[in-house]
Enzyme design. Structure first.
Site, short mmCIF file in Angstrom:
data_model
loop_
_atom_site.label_atom_id
_atom_site.label_comp_id
_atom_site.label_asym_id
_atom_site.label_seq_id
_atom_site.Cartn_x
_atom_site.Cartn_y
_atom_site.Cartn_z
N HIS A 280 0.83 -1.21 0.00
CA HIS A 280 0.00 0.00 0.00
C HIS A 280 0.87 1.26 0.00
O HIS A 280 0.66 2.18 -0.78
CB HIS A 280 -0.90 -0.04 1.24
CG HIS A 280 -1.87 1.10 1.34
ND1 HIS A 280 -3.20 0.97 1.06
CD2 HIS A 280 -1.69 2.38 1.69
CE1 HIS A 280 -3.80 2.12 1.22
NE2 HIS A 280 -2.91 3.01 1.61
N GLU A 284 1.57 3.72 -3.43
CA GLU A 284 1.22 5.14 -3.32
C GLU A 284 2.41 6.03 -3.69
O GLU A 284 2.27 6.98 -4.45
CB GLU A 284 0.75 5.42 -1.89
CG GLU A 284 0.39 6.87 -1.59
CD GLU A 284 -0.79 7.36 -2.41
OE1 GLU A 284 -1.66 6.53 -2.76
OE2 GLU A 284 -0.83 8.58 -2.71
N LYS A 287 3.20 5.86 -7.43
CA LYS A 287 2.20 6.62 -8.20
C LYS A 287 2.53 8.11 -8.18
O LYS A 287 2.51 8.79 -9.20
CB LYS A 287 0.80 6.41 -7.62
CG LYS A 287 0.04 5.27 -8.22
CD LYS A 287 -1.39 5.23 -7.73
CE LYS A 287 -1.47 5.38 -6.23
NZ LYS A 287 -2.81 5.13 -5.68
N ASN A 288 2.83 8.62 -6.99
CA ASN A 288 3.15 10.04 -6.86
C ASN A 288 4.40 10.41 -7.65
O ASN A 288 4.47 11.47 -8.26
CB ASN A 288 3.34 10.41 -5.39
CG ASN A 288 2.01 10.57 -4.67
OD1 ASN A 288 1.17 11.35 -5.08
ND2 ASN A 288 1.81 9.82 -3.61
#
Ligand code: W6P
Length: 444
Positions: A280, A284, A287-288
């Site tokens: 998780h 994240e 992706k950023n």
């Protein structure tokens, strides 16, 4: 103790923070389900009551929203269901069976709490836009005589700070309750040990977004993998973020992986961790990093690659994910960890998947929640940014399972705090937390 309601009784108890070592020992030693039952049958109501009382102290603008009212009902119901078991004998197989069913029900009932709470915060903001005067003056005389959470109602705090403080604690509490429930279900539910296909009960929860990966690759004891392969997991998280980016924008960039370990055996970095939490977090961050890179180089045929460094030291496993996406101004660094970041123009719809799958537009709850996952077992997550150049996202996790201890919000109930408001009392199970918060407030 008829003076106290059940809720007050349990809210007065202090949650017991467990270490990964304890969780591993419990699972690996095949302790009987009765032991787990006896622990959870008290600990779950304690953790829930602590946060329920804290929720009841929220400013009215948020407390009275439809969403928060709904959440309170869910908690009331689950709390009541769990209390039933105090009267029952765990040596009866029927009781253990019912306990499993109840835990499953509680888990499902609370599966959309994150989104619902986010909706509540939006409702609150709309209310305040309509009528700015309704912004409450946070008044310490509102606080119940019996239980007080000093910091939360510090009169010097703005509504924003109070909401941020509460949501960090509320979501951390939820992560911890989920962890206990998942551990019991995974160790003792017949379905999970006999069949593979329990995807129905799993799909809705963000904790299990890589459930398929779990089954094949991990050697789970409860929710923990004592030999979690950090590099492999990071590569999977990267590939998934890359695919998502490719689907949304038609572009994506690559990543160079490197690792370092003192006690290197082969080409792996292994540690005890909750694979779904680590996935998780890394998904994240990747992706950023992708998004930042694409934003800077729109239309350019050659994108600078990301890099990911994984190092295992004595104390910590550290993961650094770097991008060259122009970085973030210092003044914006704290904002991207805010739940109600005012720069987010169009809030995503309260859809189950938006929070975990496609928050590619702006910063949703992804970063603050990822930081909570990192902090949950005594780790941390932070950003170092060079404005104009790029960003390093850093994650540090405890390398030793005995040091990876749950960090839980505690509700202060010391009557004496009433008379000495300047004494700092720990409201986290780890005393370092309060110093950190104090320092960051001074810095801000
Ligand atoms: C950015 C902003 C950000 C947040 C989290 C991780 C990486 C990055 N890069 O520019």
């Amino acid at each position: 103790f008829s003076v106290f309601s059940d809720l007050q009784y349990y809210a007065h108890c202090t949650p017991i923070a467990l270490s990964m070592q304890q969780l591993i020992d419990f699972g690996a030693k095949h302790r009987p389900p009765q032991d787990s039952f006896n622990f959870l049958q008290k600990e779950l109501p304690v953790r829930m009551a602590n946060i329920m009382v804290e929720m009841s102290l929220l400013p009215e603008v948020l407390l009275t929203t439809q969403s928060v009212t709904q959440i309170k009902e869910w908690y009331d119901m689950s709390f009541k269901e769990l209390l039933e078991f105090t009267k029952l004998d765990p040596n009866k197989p029927k009781v253990l069976e019912r306990f499993l069913v109840t835990l499953g029900n509680v888990k499902n009932r609370h599966s959309s709490v994150v989104e619902t709470m986010a909706e509540g915060v939006r409702e609150m903001r709309l209310k305040l836009l309509d009528d700015p005067l309704s912004e409450p003056i946070i008044n310490s005389s509102n606080i119940s005589e019996v239980i007080r959470s000093t910091a939360m109602y510090s009169p010097s705090w703005s509504l924003d700070e109070t909401v941020q403080y509460f949501l960090d604690r509320f979501y951390m509490n939820r992560i911890s309750v989920n962890m206990l429930i998942e551990t019991h279900l995974s160790l003792f539910s017949r379905r999970s040990t006999m069949e593979e296909d329990d995807s129905d009960s799993i799909s809705s929860d963000e904790l299990d977004s890589d459930a398929d990966v779990n089954k094949e690759v991990h050697h789970l004891i409860g929710c923990l993998d004592p030999r979690c392969d950090v590099i492999l997991l990071a590569k999977n998280a990267f590939e998934d973020a890359k695919d998502l980016c490719e689907k949304h924008f038609g572009f994506s960039t690559d990543c160079q992986f490197a690792h370092y370990s003192d006690s290197i055996k082969g080409h792996k970095v292994k540690m005890t961790y909750v694979p779904s939490h680590l996935y998780h977090i890394l998904f994240e961050l990747f992706k950023n990093a992708q998004k930042a890179t694409l934003d800077k180089y729109t239309g350019s045929p050659k994108l600078p690659p990301l890099s990911c460094l994984i190092s295992k030291g004595e104390e910590d496993v550290v993961i650094k994910i770097s991008d060259r996406g122009r970085g973030i101004a210092r003044s914006n660094l704290t904002n991207i960890f805010r739940y109600q970041c005012s720069s987010s123009p169009t809030p995503p719809p309260p859809d189950d998947e938006t929070l975990t799958v496609s928050p590619l537009s702006g910063y949703g709850y992804g970063l603050p929640l990822s930081r909570l996952y990192a902090r949950y077992f005594s780790g941390d997550l932070w950003l170092n940014s060079i404005e104009g150049y790029g960003t390093d996202a850093m994650v540090a996790l405890k390398a030793k399972p005995s040091e990876a201890t749950e960090i839980l919000p505690l509700l202060n109930k010391t009557a004496s705090s009433h008379y000495s408001p300047h004494v700092q009392i720990n409201d986290w199970s780890d005393s370092r937390q309060i110093r950190k918060r104090y320092v960051s407030k001074v810095a801000a």
